[in-house]
Write a protein that holds these residues in place. Structure first.
Motif, PDB file in Angstrom:
ATOM      1  N   ASN A 268     -26.090 -19.716 -29.355  1.00  0.00           N
ATOM      2  CA  ASN A 268     -27.119 -19.443 -30.359  1.00  0.00           C
ATOM      3  C   ASN A 268     -28.123 -18.393 -29.909  1.00  0.00           C
ATOM      4  O   ASN A 268     -29.011 -18.008 -30.680  1.00  0.00           O
ATOM      5  CB  ASN A 268     -27.854 -20.731 -30.715  1.00  0.00           C
ATOM      6  N   ALA A 269     -28.011 -17.937 -28.667  1.00  0.00           N
ATOM      7  CA  ALA A 269     -28.916 -16.920 -28.138  1.00  0.00           C
ATOM      8  C   ALA A 269     -28.332 -15.525 -28.370  1.00  0.00           C
ATOM      9  O   ALA A 269     -27.187 -15.371 -28.791  1.00  0.00           O
ATOM     10  CB  ALA A 269     -29.156 -17.161 -26.652  1.00  0.00           C
ATOM     11  N   SER A 270     -29.128 -14.521 -28.075  1.00  0.00           N
ATOM     12  CA  SER A 270     -28.679 -13.132 -28.203  1.00  0.00           C
ATOM     13  C   SER A 270     -28.491 -12.534 -26.813  1.00  0.00           C
ATOM     14  O   SER A 270     -29.435 -12.487 -26.021  1.00  0.00           O
ATOM     15  CB  SER A 270     -29.697 -12.304 -28.997  1.00  0.00           C
ATOM     16  N   PHE A 271     -27.300 -12.111 -26.518  1.00  0.00           N
ATOM     17  CA  PHE A 271     -27.006 -11.416 -25.266  1.00  0.00           C
ATOM     18  C   PHE A 271     -25.700 -10.662 -25.437  1.00  0.00           C
ATOM     19  O   PHE A 271     -24.917 -10.929 -26.361  1.00  0.00           O
ATOM     20  CB  PHE A 271     -26.911 -12.389 -24.084  1.00  0.00           C
ATOM     21  N   SER A 272     -25.448  -9.733 -24.560  1.00  0.00           N
ATOM     22  CA  SER A 272     -24.172  -9.033 -24.520  1.00  0.00           C
ATOM     23  C   SER A 272     -23.613  -9.189 -23.120  1.00  0.00           C
ATOM     24  O   SER A 272     -24.273  -8.840 -22.142  1.00  0.00           O
ATOM     25  CB  SER A 272     -24.354  -7.549 -24.856  1.00  0.00           C
ATOM     26  N   GLY A 273     -22.417  -9.747 -23.031  1.00  0.00           N
ATOM     27  CA  GLY A 273     -21.829  -9.952 -21.712  1.00  0.00           C
ATOM     28  C   GLY A 273     -21.039 -11.238 -21.641  1.00  0.00           C
ATOM     29  O   GLY A 273     -20.456 -11.698 -22.629  1.00  0.00           O
ATOM     30  N   LEU A 274     -21.040 -11.850 -20.459  1.00  0.00           N
ATOM     31  CA  LEU A 274     -20.199 -13.002 -20.156  1.00  0.00           C
ATOM     32  C   LEU A 274     -21.022 -14.259 -19.930  1.00  0.00           C
ATOM     33  O   LEU A 274     -22.013 -14.241 -19.200  1.00  0.00           O
ATOM     34  CB  LEU A 274     -19.383 -12.708 -18.885  1.00  0.00           C
ATOM     35  N   CYS A 275     -20.587 -15.354 -20.543  1.00  0.00           N
ATOM     36  CA  CYS A 275     -21.114 -16.684 -20.238  1.00  0.00           C
ATOM     37  C   CYS A 275     -19.970 -17.454 -19.586  1.00  0.00           C
ATOM     38  O   CYS A 275     -18.968 -17.773 -20.238  1.00  0.00           O
ATOM     39  CB  CYS A 275     -21.589 -17.384 -21.509  1.00  0.00           C
ATOM     40  N   PHE A 276     -20.098 -17.729 -18.303  1.00  0.00           N
ATOM     41  CA  PHE A 276     -19.051 -18.299 -17.451  1.00  0.00           C
ATOM     42  C   PHE A 276     -19.439 -19.753 -17.172  1.00  0.00           C
ATOM     43  O   PHE A 276     -20.460 -20.026 -16.552  1.00  0.00           O
ATOM     44  CB  PHE A 276     -19.000 -17.484 -16.158  1.00  0.00           C
ATOM     45  N   VAL A 277     -18.618 -20.699 -17.651  1.00  0.00           N
ATOM     46  CA  VAL A 277     -18.981 -22.117 -17.666  1.00  0.00           C
ATOM     47  C   VAL A 277     -18.006 -22.933 -16.823  1.00  0.00           C
ATOM     48  O   VAL A 277     -16.785 -22.739 -16.911  1.00  0.00           O
ATOM     49  CB  VAL A 277     -18.978 -22.671 -19.109  1.00  0.00           C
ATOM     50  N   ASN A 278     -18.529 -23.865 -16.033  1.00  0.00           N
ATOM     51  CA  ASN A 278     -17.680 -24.839 -15.346  1.00  0.00           C
ATOM     52  C   ASN A 278     -18.067 -26.235 -15.814  1.00  0.00           C
ATOM     53  O   ASN A 278     -19.237 -26.610 -15.778  1.00  0.00           O
ATOM     54  CB  ASN A 278     -17.840 -24.752 -13.826  1.00  0.00           C
ATOM     55  N   LEU A 279     -17.070 -26.989 -16.260  1.00  0.00           N
ATOM     56  CA  LEU A 279     -17.273 -28.396 -16.631  1.00  0.00           C
ATOM     57  C   LEU A 279     -16.596 -29.247 -15.568  1.00  0.00           C
ATOM     58  O   LEU A 279     -15.367 -29.363 -15.531  1.00  0.00           O
ATOM     59  CB  LEU A 279     -16.698 -28.671 -18.018  1.00  0.00           C
ATOM     60  N   VAL A 280     -17.411 -29.841 -14.684  1.00  0.00           N
ATOM     61  CA  VAL A 280     -16.902 -30.413 -13.435  1.00  0.00           C
ATOM     62  C   VAL A 280     -16.466 -31.869 -13.539  1.00  0.00           C
ATOM     63  O   VAL A 280     -15.729 -32.359 -12.691  1.00  0.00           O
ATOM     64  CB  VAL A 280     -17.963 -30.263 -12.318  1.00  0.00           C
ATOM     65  N   ASP A 281     -16.884 -32.582 -14.573  1.00  0.00           N
ATOM     66  CA  ASP A 281     -16.606 -34.023 -14.629  1.00  0.00           C
ATOM     67  C   ASP A 281     -15.121 -34.351 -14.618  1.00  0.00           C
ATOM     68  O   ASP A 281     -14.703 -35.378 -14.077  1.00  0.00           O
ATOM     69  CB  ASP A 281     -17.246 -34.652 -15.870  1.00  0.00           C
ATOM     70  N   PHE A 282     -14.296 -33.476 -15.245  1.00  0.00           N
ATOM     71  CA  PHE A 282     -12.856 -33.731 -15.234  1.00  0.00           C
ATOM     72  C   PHE A 282     -12.373 -33.989 -13.814  1.00  0.00           C
ATOM     73  O   PHE A 282     -11.637 -34.940 -13.545  1.00  0.00           O
ATOM     74  CB  PHE A 282     -12.097 -32.525 -15.801  1.00  0.00           C
ATOM     75  N   ASP A 283     -12.787 -33.131 -12.914  1.00  0.00           N
ATOM     76  CA  ASP A 283     -12.365 -33.197 -11.511  1.00  0.00           C
ATOM     77  C   ASP A 283     -13.131 -34.264 -10.738  1.00  0.00           C
ATOM     78  O   ASP A 283     -12.548 -35.175 -10.150  1.00  0.00           O
ATOM     79  CB  ASP A 283     -12.611 -31.822 -10.882  1.00  0.00           C
ATOM     80  N   MET A 284     -14.446 -34.162 -10.770  1.00  0.00           N
ATOM     81  CA  MET A 284     -15.302 -34.979  -9.904  1.00  0.00           C
ATOM     82  C   MET A 284     -15.273 -36.459 -10.261  1.00  0.00           C
ATOM     83  O   MET A 284     -15.157 -37.324  -9.385  1.00  0.00           O
ATOM     84  CB  MET A 284     -16.742 -34.450  -9.967  1.00  0.00           C
ATOM     85  N   LEU A 285     -15.365 -36.765 -11.557  1.00  0.00           N
ATOM     86  CA  LEU A 285     -15.471 -38.163 -11.969  1.00  0.00           C
ATOM     87  C   LEU A 285     -14.131 -38.828 -12.239  1.00  0.00           C
ATOM     88  O   LEU A 285     -14.012 -40.054 -12.109  1.00  0.00           O
ATOM     89  CB  LEU A 285     -16.344 -38.273 -13.225  1.00  0.00           C
ATOM     90  N   TYR A 286     -13.124 -38.027 -12.628  1.00  0.00           N
ATOM     91  CA  TYR A 286     -11.888 -38.655 -13.103  1.00  0.00           C
ATOM     92  C   TYR A 286     -10.648 -38.274 -12.294  1.00  0.00           C
ATOM     93  O   TYR A 286      -9.870 -39.148 -11.908  1.00  0.00           O
ATOM     94  CB  TYR A 286     -11.689 -38.319 -14.583  1.00  0.00           C
ATOM     95  N   GLY A 287     -10.443 -37.001 -12.030  1.00  0.00           N
ATOM     96  CA  GLY A 287      -9.277 -36.591 -11.262  1.00  0.00           C
ATOM     97  C   GLY A 287      -9.266 -37.176  -9.871  1.00  0.00           C
ATOM     98  O   GLY A 287      -8.278 -37.788  -9.432  1.00  0.00           O
ATOM     99  N   HIS A 288     -10.375 -37.003  -9.148  1.00  0.00           N
ATOM    100  CA  HIS A 288     -10.464 -37.491  -7.767  1.00  0.00           C
ATOM    101  C   HIS A 288     -10.472 -39.016  -7.686  1.00  0.00           C
ATOM    102  O   HIS A 288     -10.224 -39.579  -6.619  1.00  0.00           O
ATOM    103  CB  HIS A 288     -11.715 -36.934  -7.085  1.00  0.00           C
ATOM    104  N   ARG A 289     -10.769 -39.671  -8.790  1.00  0.00           N
ATOM    105  CA  ARG A 289     -10.816 -41.138  -8.787  1.00  0.00           C
ATOM    106  C   ARG A 289      -9.594 -41.761  -9.468  1.00  0.00           C
ATOM    107  O   ARG A 289      -9.561 -42.957  -9.729  1.00  0.00           O
ATOM    108  CB  ARG A 289     -12.102 -41.612  -9.470  1.00  0.00           C
ATOM    109  N   ASN A 290      -8.605 -40.906  -9.761  1.00  0.00           N
ATOM    110  CA  ASN A 290      -7.369 -41.379 -10.400  1.00  0.00           C
ATOM    111  C   ASN A 290      -7.648 -42.212 -11.656  1.00  0.00           C
ATOM    112  O   ASN A 290      -6.994 -43.217 -11.915  1.00  0.00           O
ATOM    113  CB  ASN A 290      -6.517 -42.194  -9.403  1.00  0.00           C
TER     114      ASN A 290
END
Length: 394
Positions: A268-290
């Motif tokens: 919703n903001a104004s910018f020109s360029g890249l917004c690079f996002v990491n969503l870590v819960d998949f790995d940290m909370l669930y993958g590593h805990r099987n």
């Protein structure tokens, strides 16, 4: 155009099947997506519409006849399966030599230097699950004040400490000192602060984790874009992974939900360029805990949010969804897995239904992003922009 924006979202550890050399990593048969789709909590209609199950080599799920995006299977060129190497390669830097790992713990000279620099002793010093290590060493840490130092199959030096015993500022300072020590031969990918709270046996990790990565040895797409005057916005641990190099603005997150909220704010903001996002819960909370159901639920939660994000995309926005490695919660291992990753690309100027096959490097993403912004840069990767760029009338 000066209003072009790329949103690059990394679903941390969302692998889609073992790579051909998975045997070298002990990951034959790993398939994160194949595992989580078996859960009744898995439901991702928006990613399906974009072409997730049309990707080459994906045999689970139901293909869609008319994908709304272009899609590819990404193969990692770096000899690694960790977060740092994965993200660096996504950004155009292939790691020719794997980061060092310590299956038997860190050598005495490293720990002696660390203790001398911090004034505290060391407990554990072996590969361990992050939740198990505070359960097994938390009380001794509280009694002695010694740091809990542990690692995993990844190239990490992790330092756990109770927030009432070691204030966060002191823990972060200890990590910076460890980062200075762990260079060259012992240059691990990341030093990670792992604070926790509570009383035994109910210790609980807090969201105040902080990663201290090596500085990328070469320029990435982030340096190229920022050098051209474009925004390079990091959401989540992106800033940490790149040690701030090439990042113009950053916002840390406390959860996937928080990360999605922040990403929506940038939409919703104004910018020109890249917004690079990491969503870590998949790995940290669930993958590593099987936790198969937890992982599946997180995918479903992301997909619900994705529907609204797609509706809010502007004329010149491009969305890319990918991952940095796998972490199959259905295998006995709790470590990352050597897997292909998905790539979904969509936008009003992106062709629909184009299969890019299997790409030989995550770095093709970086090369394409530079191409989108018409920015030159000496990075790895081959652009696929011409294959997906929709011309007028297409």
């Amino acid at each position: 155009m000066n209003d072009k924006r790329v949103f690059l979202i990394v679903l941390d550890s969302f692998g889609i099947g073992a790579e051909p050399d998975a045997d070298l990593f002990g990951d034959v048969g790993s398939n994160t997506l194949g595992t989580i789709v078996t859960s009744d909590r898995y439901d991702t209609p928006n990613m399906r519409k974009l072409g997730l199950f049309n990707i080459e080599g994906v045999t689970c799920g139901k293909r869609t006849e008319h994908p709304l995006g272009s899609f590819a299977r990404m193969q990692e060129a770096s000899m690694a399966k960790d977060t740092t190497a994965g993200h660096w390669e996504i950004a155009g830097l292939v790691s020719e030599k794997p980061f060092p790992t310590y299956p038997h713990g860190f050598p005495k000279e490293v720990l002696d230097a660390f203790s001398k620099a911090t004034g505290r002793g060391v407990l554990c010093n072996k590969p361990y699950s992050g939740t198990d290590v505070i359960r097994d060493y938390g009380e001794e840490h509280m009694r002695t004040g010694d740091y809990i130092v542990y690692t995993s199959a990844d190239s990490v030096f992790q330092i756990a400490a109770h927030e009432e015993i070691v204030p966060l500022d002191e823990l972060y300072d200890a990590c910076r000192k460890a980062r200075e020590i762990l260079q060259g031969e012992h240059g691990v990918g990341r030093v990670i602060a792992r604070p926790f709270i509570g009383k035994a046996p109910e210790f609980k990790r807090t969201p105040h984790r902080h990663d201290f990565s090596l500085i990328p040895p070469k320029d990435t797409m982030l340096d190229c874009l920022s050098g051209a005057g474009l925004a390079t916005i990091g959401v989540g641990k992106i800033y940490d992974i790149f040690a701030g190099k090439g990042i113009s603005e950053t916002k840390s997150t406390e959860s996937n939900q928080n990360g999605m909220e922040i990403t929506a704010q940038w939409q919703n903001a104004s910018f020109s360029g890249l917004c690079f996002v990491n969503l870590v819960d998949f790995d940290m909370l669930y993958g590593h805990r099987n936790d198969i159901d937890g992982y599946a639920g997180a995918a479903t939660e992301f997909d619900r949010w994705l529907g609204g994000f797609l509706d809010g995309m502007r004329e010149n926005d491009i969305l890319m969804i990918t991952a940095d490695h796998g972490c199959d919660p259905g295998t006995p291992s709790t470590d990352h897995s050597r897997e292909y990753t998905p790539l979904l690309v969509c936008g009003k100027h992106v062709k629909k239904g184009v299969s890019l096959g299997t790409r030989k490097s995550f770095a093709d993403i970086a090369a394409t992003i530079l191409d989108i912004f018409q920015v030159e840069g000496t990075i790895a990767g081959t652009s696929f922009l011409k294959e997906i760029e929709a011309r007028d009338g297409e």
